[in-house]
Design a protein around this motif. Structure first.
Motif, short mmCIF file in Angstrom:
data_model
loop_
_atom_site.label_atom_id
_atom_site.label_comp_id
_atom_site.label_asym_id
_atom_site.label_seq_id
_atom_site.Cartn_x
_atom_site.Cartn_y
_atom_site.Cartn_z
N HIS A 190 0.82 -1.21 0.00
CA HIS A 190 0.00 0.00 0.00
C HIS A 190 0.86 1.27 0.00
CE1 HIS A 190 -3.41 2.47 0.83
NE2 HIS A 190 -2.88 2.93 1.94
N GLU A 287 1.65 -7.99 -11.71
CA GLU A 287 0.57 -7.07 -12.07
C GLU A 287 -0.61 -7.87 -12.61
OE1 GLU A 287 0.80 -2.85 -13.72
OE2 GLU A 287 0.29 -4.09 -15.44
N ASN A 307 -6.93 -6.21 -0.13
CA ASN A 307 -7.13 -4.84 0.38
C ASN A 307 -7.97 -4.84 1.66
OD1 ASN A 307 -9.68 -5.27 -0.60
ND2 ASN A 307 -9.58 -3.74 -2.22
N ASN A 314 -9.21 3.48 -3.23
CA ASN A 314 -8.24 2.56 -3.83
C ASN A 314 -8.86 1.30 -4.39
OD1 ASN A 314 -6.04 4.15 -3.23
ND2 ASN A 314 -6.09 3.45 -1.10
N SER A 315 -10.08 1.00 -3.93
CA SER A 315 -10.69 -0.23 -4.43
C SER A 315 -11.75 0.07 -5.50
CB SER A 315 -11.30 -1.02 -3.27
OG SER A 315 -12.18 -0.22 -2.53
N LYS A 326 -9.63 -3.10 -12.81
CA LYS A 326 -8.77 -2.70 -11.69
C LYS A 326 -7.43 -3.39 -11.83
CE LYS A 326 -7.82 -0.62 -7.96
NZ LYS A 326 -7.82 0.83 -7.94
N LEU A 328 -3.98 -4.53 -10.14
CA LEU A 328 -3.48 -4.85 -8.79
C LEU A 328 -2.04 -5.34 -8.88
CD1 LEU A 328 -6.53 -7.06 -7.72
CD2 LEU A 328 -6.08 -4.75 -6.88
N LEU A 330 0.31 -7.75 -6.93
CA LEU A 330 0.17 -8.74 -5.85
C LEU A 330 1.35 -9.68 -5.74
CD1 LEU A 330 -3.56 -9.77 -6.45
CD2 LEU A 330 -2.68 -8.13 -4.79
N TYR A 337 -11.91 -12.69 -3.35
CA TYR A 337 -12.39 -11.33 -3.63
C TYR A 337 -13.82 -11.37 -4.12
CZ TYR A 337 -11.81 -12.33 -8.64
OH TYR A 337 -11.92 -12.88 -9.89
#
Ligand SMILES: Nc1ncnc2c1ncn2[C@@H]1O[C@H](COP(=O)(O)OP(=O)(O)O)[C@@H](O)[C@H]1O
Ligand SMILES: [Mg+2]
Length: 375
Positions: A190, A287, A307, A314-315, A326, A328, A330, A337
């Motif tokens: 974050h 990514e 998250n 941010n979401s 979106k 992300l 990770l 999710y």
């Protein structure tokens, strides 16, 4: 003499830590430094183990029966390093000054008549945008705004910059500011996302050095010492020393009159630093782009284990021609999710992998595989 105010109305973002340790680092570089504690909570004063009956209040107030000059309250902390302490009585100044003409310039007037030859005066501000902060902005040539990457609030910074603009307009005093990313936790993904955001918003208004989270900084404050005196080899000491070098290199062209550094140069430094940190401390991130077709939806969020199931800016997913996406970054691993489409939680219709959750509904399951960035 450079007068630098350290300000942000948010508490706990590193103002006092920066004021104390930057002052100490500048002093180590052979610069004569005065730290003015302008916070009635007196954290800088206490954090350096100073006891003060007379404080900056006695200098600024006109009604105190113990009125003194700035020179009279200054205490020495070591070679090249002095402090003008604060105490709780300073909190009454706001009321005393209300309605007074020139109340915004009280500190500035005192510093103008101050004959001591300091190279730097650093002013530690209280966590609000009251009259003390305005006095500090009015007195300064430069402003450092420490922001915590993890709690970065654009709104907070833009309120402060509007005050800076107001001072420029109403009091005809233009100061430049720079953002200092402080308390940067490189273990949190974050933090990097927020660093990118800060970089986007304040490209040419940032220090290239950042201050990392380092527990020694807290320990030093509790021990009543600056970080260089407490542990000069720790990361916190190195960070503040590097920051002092960055500030010293601007001595010939301080912030207020300096042409902005070319954006590309700052971007390059930041990118290089981020790459170094990433290489040092983080495993390779992958990514991932998740998408959802929902042409009638007005607002779509993605919430998941990556998250903490949080619904915030941010979401929020971005929409183009009815397709919501979106991006992300990770670590390898499995993540549950769900999408939240106009307030309704649903699994990802395009993902056949699901798992039953404790509510008896299905979470979609994202599997991020090692190394290759695939899912
Ligand atoms: N880089 C850092 N790493 C670890 N702790 C920090 C760091 N910066 C600040 N802190 C701690 O966070 C708390 C708040 O910081 P402080 O500088 O007092 O914030 P502010 O003056 O903006 O309210 C303090 O306990 C301080 O020791
Ligand atoms: Mg403080």
């Amino acid at each position: 003499m450079r007068i630098i105010t350290v300000s942000n109305q948010k508490g706990g973002c590193g103002k006092t830590t920066t004021s104390i340790n930057l002052a100490a680092a500048l002093a180590t570089n052979n610069r004569k430094v005065l730290l003015i504690d302008l916070d009635p909570q007196a954290h800088a004063t206490n954090g350096l183990d100073i006891k003060a009956n007379l404080s900056i209040y006695n200098v600024l107030s006109k009604i105190t029966n113990k009125k003194c000059k700035l020179e009279e309250i200054i205490q020495n902390l070591g070679e090249n390093f002095d402090i003008a302490p604060s105490n709780i009585v300073l909190s009454t100044l706001e009321q005393e000054l209300s309605g007074e003409i020139g109340r915004e310039s009280r500190l500035c007037d005192i510093l103008k008549n101050f004959k001591n030859n300091y190279d730097y005066i650093l002013i530690d501000c209280p966590p609000n945008l009251g009259i003390l902060t305005i006095n500090a902005i009015r007195a300064a040539n430069e402003i450092i705004i420490p922001v915590e990457a993890s709690r970065f609030s654009l709104e907070g910074v833009s309120q402060l910059t509007s005050i800076i603009n107001l001072v420029a307009e109403r009091l005809n005093h233009r100061v430049d500011f720079k953002i200092l990313v402080a308390n940067f936790d490189s273990r949190l993904q974050h933090s990097f996302i927020m660093l990118e955001k800060i970089k986007n918003d304040y490209k040419n208004k940032m220090f290239s050095n950042i201050i990392h989270v380092n527990v020694k900084l807290k320990e030093a404050q509790n021990a009543g010492l600056n970080i260089l005196a407490y542990d000069k080899y720790c990361r916190g000491a190195k960070d503040y020393f590097s920051l002092s070098r960055e500030i010293i290199t601007q001595e010939d062209a301080p912030l207020a009159v300096q042409a902005p550094a070319p954006v590309e140069a700052i971007e390059k430094t930041l990118k290089k630093r981020m790459k170094e940190i990433l290489k040092e401390e983080l495993p390779k991130l992958n990514e991932i782009v998740l998408s959802l077709s929902a042409p009638d939806a007005k607002e779509v969020y993605i919430a998941g284990e990556f998250n903490n199931w949080k619904l915030d800016e941010n979401s929020r997913m971005e929409q183009t021609n009815g397709c919501w996406t979106k991006r992300l970054n990770l670590n390898n691993g499995n993540y549950r999710y769900r999408f939240v489409i106009d307030g309704n939680w649903s699994e990802d219709p395009a993902n056949p992998l699901t798992q039953l959750n404790t509510y008896g509904t299905l979470d979609s399951l994202l599997e991020v595989n090692k190394g290759d960035g695939s899912i």
